[in-house]
Design a protein around this motif. Structure first.
Motif, mmCIF file in Angstrom:
data_model
loop_
_atom_site.group_PDB
_atom_site.id
_atom_site.type_symbol
_atom_site.label_atom_id
_atom_site.label_comp_id
_atom_site.label_asym_id
_atom_site.label_seq_id
_atom_site.Cartn_x
_atom_site.Cartn_y
_atom_site.Cartn_z
ATOM 1 N N ASP A 66 -6.004 3.834 -2.306
ATOM 2 C CA ASP A 66 -5.255 2.598 -2.104
ATOM 3 C C ASP A 66 -6.155 1.426 -1.708
ATOM 4 O O ASP A 66 -5.887 0.279 -2.067
ATOM 5 C CB ASP A 66 -4.215 2.809 -1.001
ATOM 6 C CG ASP A 66 -2.791 2.639 -1.507
ATOM 7 O OD1 ASP A 66 -2.603 2.502 -2.730
ATOM 8 O OD2 ASP A 66 -1.866 2.646 -0.684
ATOM 9 N N PHE B 87 0.849 -1.192 0.000
ATOM 10 C CA PHE B 87 0.000 0.000 0.000
ATOM 11 C C PHE B 87 0.883 1.239 0.000
ATOM 12 O O PHE B 87 1.738 1.396 0.876
ATOM 13 C CB PHE B 87 -0.921 -0.014 1.217
ATOM 14 C CG PHE B 87 -1.909 -1.137 1.188
ATOM 15 C CD1 PHE B 87 -3.145 -0.980 0.577
ATOM 16 C CD2 PHE B 87 -1.596 -2.374 1.744
ATOM 17 C CE1 PHE B 87 -4.051 -2.027 0.527
ATOM 18 C CE2 PHE B 87 -2.487 -3.428 1.693
ATOM 19 C CZ PHE B 87 -3.726 -3.251 1.079
ATOM 20 N N SER B 88 0.660 2.100 -0.969
ATOM 21 C CA SER B 88 1.541 3.261 -1.122
ATOM 22 C C SER B 88 1.501 4.176 0.095
ATOM 23 O O SER B 88 2.512 4.775 0.456
ATOM 24 C CB SER B 88 1.180 4.040 -2.391
ATOM 25 O OG SER B 88 -0.152 4.502 -2.338
#
Length: 263
Positions: free
Chosen positions: A195, A22-23
């Motif tokens: 996300d 997850f960014s």
């Protein structure tokens, strides 16, 4: 057909997907904000694949299967007494709350910019409070039903996952250092939301829509409530976010408390 299963006979199996990153959990700016808001190390997101068709009306059975699955239990952690600990007793029941997730833009928050919560510069308007010395109109609008600004957002808007994420960030953790401007809350909410959810575009209308199904979960073992925490607390939460097409489910979790730690 013999290979098909009715929903009440359906069982789900889950497999962790550690390669799914997850960014917002990798982004340095976001992590610094989590630290400032007393959420760093206390917020997590884990994705799992599952092997059966998912239907929203089976959310209760899906959640129970998820929290009982050996592959989930072995990778699942909760925070307790300042440390990450595994679930130590089998889950016997779950409570599931459906969470609307329909928004595909940040327009939901447009009223904030015109209702007196912000100054023209984007700074939050401060206000007096009996309990909190450093308080502002934004947190008052989010938390206090008798405030003048509370009805800027209706019940349906407040129920949306996008709004819930925003509120969770604005309220923060136990030792939260609050922002003076709105921008960090808005931008971080957008990063997390993008996300977590899955969308699709209609090939004819080109309209984008959310395909994820979301529900908030609370689990109980033989001793009572055990997950996401023993004690009920608005800032201790667990959301299951299901992509029915990819057959992926993401667990988004946060535990309210003091201190930061890592898995």
């Amino acid at each position: 057909m013999a290979g098909d299963k009715c929903d009440f006979e359906q069982t789900f199996s889950f497999c962790p997907l550690p390669s799914k990153k997850f960014s917002f959990l990798q982004d340095r700016e976001t992590l610094e904000l989590f630290m400032k808001w007393s959420m760093l190390g206390r917020v997590s997101a884990q994705t799992y694949s599952f092997d059966q068709c998912f239907y929203p009306y089976s959310s209760d059975k899906f959640a129970l299967s998820f929290l009982r699955d050996p592959n989930v239990v072995s990778s699942l952690r909760k925070t307790e007494a300042g440390a990450w600990v595994p679930l130590d007793k089998p889950i016997v029941s779950v409570a599931v709350e459906p969470v609307p997730c329909t928004k595909v833009s940040m327009e939901l928050f447009d009223p904030i910019y015109s209702c007196g919560i912000l100054r023209p510069s984007g700074h939050l308007v401060k206000c007096l409070h009996d309990v909190y010395p450093d308080y502002d109109e934004l947190r008052q609008m989010l938390q206090e039903e008798d405030s003048e600004q509370y009805r800027v957002f209706g019940r349906e808007e407040r129920a949306e996952l996008l709004f819930r994420l925003f509120k969770h960030l604005c309220v923060g953790g136990e030792l939260c250092q609050y922002e003076d401007t709105i921008e960090p809350y808005i931008s971080t909410t957008k990063k997390i939301y993008r996300d977590l959810i899955s969308v699709q575009k209609d090939p004819e209308t080109k309209k984008i829509s959310v395909v994820s199904t979301v529900f908030k979960v609370c689990a109980y073992d033989e001793s009572g409530r055990c997950y996401p925490g023993r004690r009920e607390e608005d800032q201790t939460f667990a959301y299951l976010i299901v992509d029915p097409f990819k057959r992926h489910v993401t667990l988004f979790y946060h535990s309210y408390g003091v201190g930061t730690f890592t898995l």
